[in-house]
Structure formats: structure tokens, C-alpha cells
Enzyme design. Structure first.
Site, PDB file in Angstrom:
ATOM      1  N   MET A   1     -57.294  53.614  80.663  1.00  0.00           N
ATOM      2  CA  MET A   1     -57.600  53.285  79.270  1.00  0.00           C
ATOM      3  C   MET A   1     -59.063  52.861  79.194  1.00  0.00           C
ATOM      4  O   MET A   1     -59.464  51.881  79.822  1.00  0.00           O
ATOM      5  CB  MET A   1     -56.690  52.160  78.768  1.00  0.00           C
ATOM      6  CG  MET A   1     -55.215  52.520  78.758  1.00  0.00           C
ATOM      7  SD  MET A   1     -54.145  51.133  78.251  1.00  0.00           S
ATOM      8  CE  MET A   1     -54.082  50.181  79.783  1.00  0.00           C
TER       9      MET A   1
ATOM     10  N   CYS B   1     -56.979  62.312  76.010  1.00  0.00           N
ATOM     11  CA  CYS B   1     -57.583  61.347  75.096  1.00  0.00           C
ATOM     12  C   CYS B   1     -57.659  61.922  73.683  1.00  0.00           C
ATOM     13  O   CYS B   1     -58.214  63.000  73.484  1.00  0.00           O
ATOM     14  CB  CYS B   1     -58.981  60.959  75.572  1.00  0.00           C
ATOM     15  SG  CYS B   1     -59.776  59.751  74.484  1.00  0.00           S
TER      16      CYS B   1
ATOM     17  N   ASN C   1     -45.248  59.311  80.207  1.00  0.00           N
ATOM     18  CA  ASN C   1     -46.107  58.300  79.614  1.00  0.00           C
ATOM     19  C   ASN C   1     -45.854  58.255  78.108  1.00  0.00           C
ATOM     20  O   ASN C   1     -45.580  59.271  77.495  1.00  0.00           O
ATOM     21  CB  ASN C   1     -47.570  58.649  79.923  1.00  0.00           C
ATOM     22  CG  ASN C   1     -48.582  57.742  79.254  1.00  0.00           C
ATOM     23  OD1 ASN C   1     -49.540  58.208  78.646  1.00  0.00           O
ATOM     24  ND2 ASN C   1     -48.399  56.450  79.354  1.00  0.00           N
TER      25      ASN C   1
ATOM     26  N   ARG D   1     -50.485  50.605  77.044  1.00  0.00           N
ATOM     27  CA  ARG D   1     -50.670  49.482  76.123  1.00  0.00           C
ATOM     28  C   ARG D   1     -49.745  48.313  76.399  1.00  0.00           C
ATOM     29  O   ARG D   1     -50.108  47.158  76.157  1.00  0.00           O
ATOM     30  CB  ARG D   1     -50.498  49.973  74.679  1.00  0.00           C
ATOM     31  CG  ARG D   1     -51.639  50.843  74.188  1.00  0.00           C
ATOM     32  CD  ARG D   1     -51.338  51.428  72.823  1.00  0.00           C
ATOM     33  NE  ARG D   1     -50.262  52.398  72.891  1.00  0.00           N
ATOM     34  CZ  ARG D   1     -49.586  52.850  71.834  1.00  0.00           C
ATOM     35  NH1 ARG D   1     -49.863  52.372  70.630  1.00  0.00           N
ATOM     36  NH2 ARG D   1     -48.643  53.757  71.966  1.00  0.00           N
TER      37      ARG D   1
END
Length: 349
Positions: free
Chosen positions: A17, A100, A203, A228
Site C-alpha cells: 500500500m 492500483c 485479496n 486496509r
């Protein structure tokens, strides 16, 4: 769990991230149960390799192996050169970013935008593999289910990537169009896993031990990647690991342990970024740590007014000490979910 010649202690990964998974955060997650961590995205633009931002992202000092570096870009030759550059500096695994969804990345046709140009995506994979294979460095890839609901081509691309020589694929169960909105879907991940012989990692929205169990069962994935949900809750890895092994819940961290873990992380963070930059960038980590806790929002606002790392640590210590007078262990909280802010600023999972 195996990636090329590298054996991993477990199949729980912390997601790359941007702006989050720097060396201190990766090491923190590894200490608390993650079996593998990939660096935040490193650009393929050669003129930026010596910038302060990129050099911090490429800092793996004292980090346990295997060292995995994620690279991003749109030019096959440049990505191949970036792979060699990072391998020469210690990378043992190269990961290609095709997941992304950030506008500033996709507007340049990098990240998940590459899934719209399958020929270029395959050209990039082949170019990176061509320079990594002779060096004995496995290449992995992270992508989404597709560009949009109408353009979900992950399965078709995955078969091409496997045939080219990719060692492992991670799939985030959303399209680029979704960003981080809505719910992740796992049908695409299950289909890819059923069609491929290489390891496939699931994921997206894995935020509890039960969700981890259910996603594994539904997709038959070889590993899980958590993003997250680890922000402010790095102990989620040991909680998931314990639950998957025993079917029982591990007790939440004591308030004192959470305080000590977070303060240790802050000192590591300041050590990498320096006093001023470290103090400012630590604010988001502190905010995630107190999110959802009684009085946490008021403390976050107060903490954002502090202008030194010493004051940050002192305030955090005092707040947790006071919180510990009424709570022995951390109560349940929700995972960080700053969808739009993260989509624009970073590439969170």
C-alpha cells in the site's frame, strides 16, 4: 507456501500500500504474524530512483527475507530496467503492479489500467521475466478482476501470465472502476485458482478471522492478502492465523500491549523519515490505531495539532494509559476504510 526458492512461514500476506507499507510497517506486521510483505510501489522512472521518496520506499535495512519489491510503470523496457535495479539492491522477488486504481496512476495507463491493454500487459511481464529469470529471481503480479464489470478479463490474463512464467498471482476482488467501493467478489478469484497451477492469492475485504476462513474456503486460494484491515490493527495477522489453526478466537491485545506496539512502531517510523516528516506521516497511523475507540476521534484531532515526535509519543502514551483504566483489552473496532482518499493518494488493498 513457496514463491520460487523462497519458503514462507505462513500464507498470510500484508498488501503493498503506497504511503503505508514502508519498512517499519512491514516489519511490524511480520512481527505480529504476517508471513510475507511486499514493498510499497516503486516507480520505473529512472530519474526518480535517487529521490528521497523512492529511496525510503526501497529501504529494506534489517528486514527479514524474502525481500519483495513492487514495481509500476507502462514501458516494458523501463520496467525491466527497474527490476534489475532493485534486484541489484537486494530484491529477492519482483512484483508487478497491475492492481492500483489510483487516478494519478491509471491516468498514465499504469496499475490496473494495464488490464485494458492485454498485449502491453503481457509484453511487460515477458520483459521483466527475461531479466529476472537468469538471476534466479521469481516474478509475481498483483491485479484486479478487470477494468469494469463489463471488462472482467482477469482469468484470460492470468492464463497468459502463468504461461509466460509468473510465479504467483494476487487478485483483488474488485474492478478498477469500483476503486474500493462496494463489496469484493470472489467468483473471479475462484475461477482463476481453478484454472492455474501456480499459487493464487485472494485479496479484498478480508477484515476478520471468519472472513479469512470463508474466503479461503470459497476460492481455494493458496494464501490471503490483507491490506486496509491491518491499518491500526497489525495484530490481525496473528488473530487470523490462530483462528485458522484452532477455530478459536485469540483474545484482543491488552491496552498496554497495543500502546507499546504502537509506540515502538512510531520510533521506527521516525527513524526512517526523520523528525518533521516522520511526525507528520505518523499521524495517519495513530489515527487508524484509535479509530472506533471511545474518545478516539477527539484524540485524533488533538494529536494532529502536535508538532513534535516527542509530544506525539507522550500524548499517545497518556491517552492509552487513561483508556486502560476502564478497559483491559481493546474493544472491537472497524477496519480503516478511507476509500476515496486512499484511492487518490495510494494503492491500498
Amino acid at each position: 507456501m513457496q514463491i520460487g526458492p523462497h519458503s514462507l512461514p505462513n500464507a498470510l500476506f500484508v498488501a503493498p500500500m503506497a504511503g503505508v507499507t514502508d519498512r517499519p510497517f512491514r516489519q511490524l506486521c511480520r512481527r505480529l504474524g504476517a508471513g510475507y510483505a511486499v514493498s510499497e510501489m516503486v516507480t520505473s522512472r529512472k530519474e526518480l530512483w535517487n529521490s528521497l521518496k523512492t529511496s525510503r520506499r526501497a529501504d529494506h535495512s534489517g528486514e527479514p527475507g524474502p525481500i519483495a519489491v513492487q514495481i509500476a510503470g507502462t514501458d516494458a523496457g523501463m520496467l525491466a530496467e527497474a527490476a534489475v535495479h532493485n534486484v541489484d539492491r537486494g530484491a529477492q522477488i519482483i512484483d508487478i503492479n497491475m492492481g492500483c486504481p489510483a487516478k494519478k496512476v491509471c491516468n498514465k495507463w499504469a496499475g490496473s489500467a494495464l488490464m485494458r491493454n492485454e498485449a502491453l500487459a503481457l509484453e511487460i511481464v515477458e520483459a521483466v521475466l527475461a531479466v529476472c529469470a537468469p538471476r534466479g529471481v521469481p516474478v509475481t503480479l498483483k491485479m484486479r478482476t478487470g477494468w469494469s464489470l463489463e471488462e472482467r478479463n482477469a482469468l484470460r490474463l492470468a492464463k497468459q501470465f502463468e504461461a509466460a512464467g509468473i510465479a504467483m498471482l494476487t487478485i483483488h476482488g474488485r474492478t478498477r472502476e469500483q476503486g474500493y467501493k462496494g463489496l469484493a467478489e470472489y467468483d473471479t478469484i475462484a475461477a482463476v485458482k481453478a484454472a492455474l497451477a501456480i499459487p493464487v492469492v485472494a485479496n479484498g475485504d478480508i477484515d476478520s478471522p471468519e472472513k479469512a476462513r470463508d474466503v479461503l474456503a470459497y476460492t481455494n486460494a493458496d494464501a490471503l492478502m490483507i491490506g486496509r484491515a491491518a491499518q491500526g490493527r497489525p495484530w490481525i495477522f496473528r488473530e487470523v492465523s490462530h483462528f485458522l489453526a484452532t477455530g478459536e478466537h485469540l483474545p484482543a491485545p491488552t491496552v498496554a500491549e497495543a500502546r507499546d506496539v504502537l509506540i515502538e512502531h512510531l520510533y521506527d517510523h521516525y527513524g526512517l523519515y526523520g523528525e518533521l516528516s516522520g511526525m507528520r506521516s505518523a499521524r495517519k497511523h495513530i489515527g487508524w490505531a484509535v479509530r472506533g475507540l471511545p474518545g478516539g476521534e477527539d484524540f485524533r484531532r488533538h494529536m494532529n495539532t502536535l508538532e513534535s515526535s516527542e509530544l506525539q509519543v507522550q500524548a499517545l502514551r497518556e491517552w492509552f494509559d487513561e483508556f486502560g483504566q476502564t478497559h483491559d483489552r481493546l474493544p472491537p473496532t472497524t477496519a480503516a476504510n478511507d476509500d476515496e482518499a486512499q484511492a487518490d493518494e495510494a494503492c491500498a488493498a
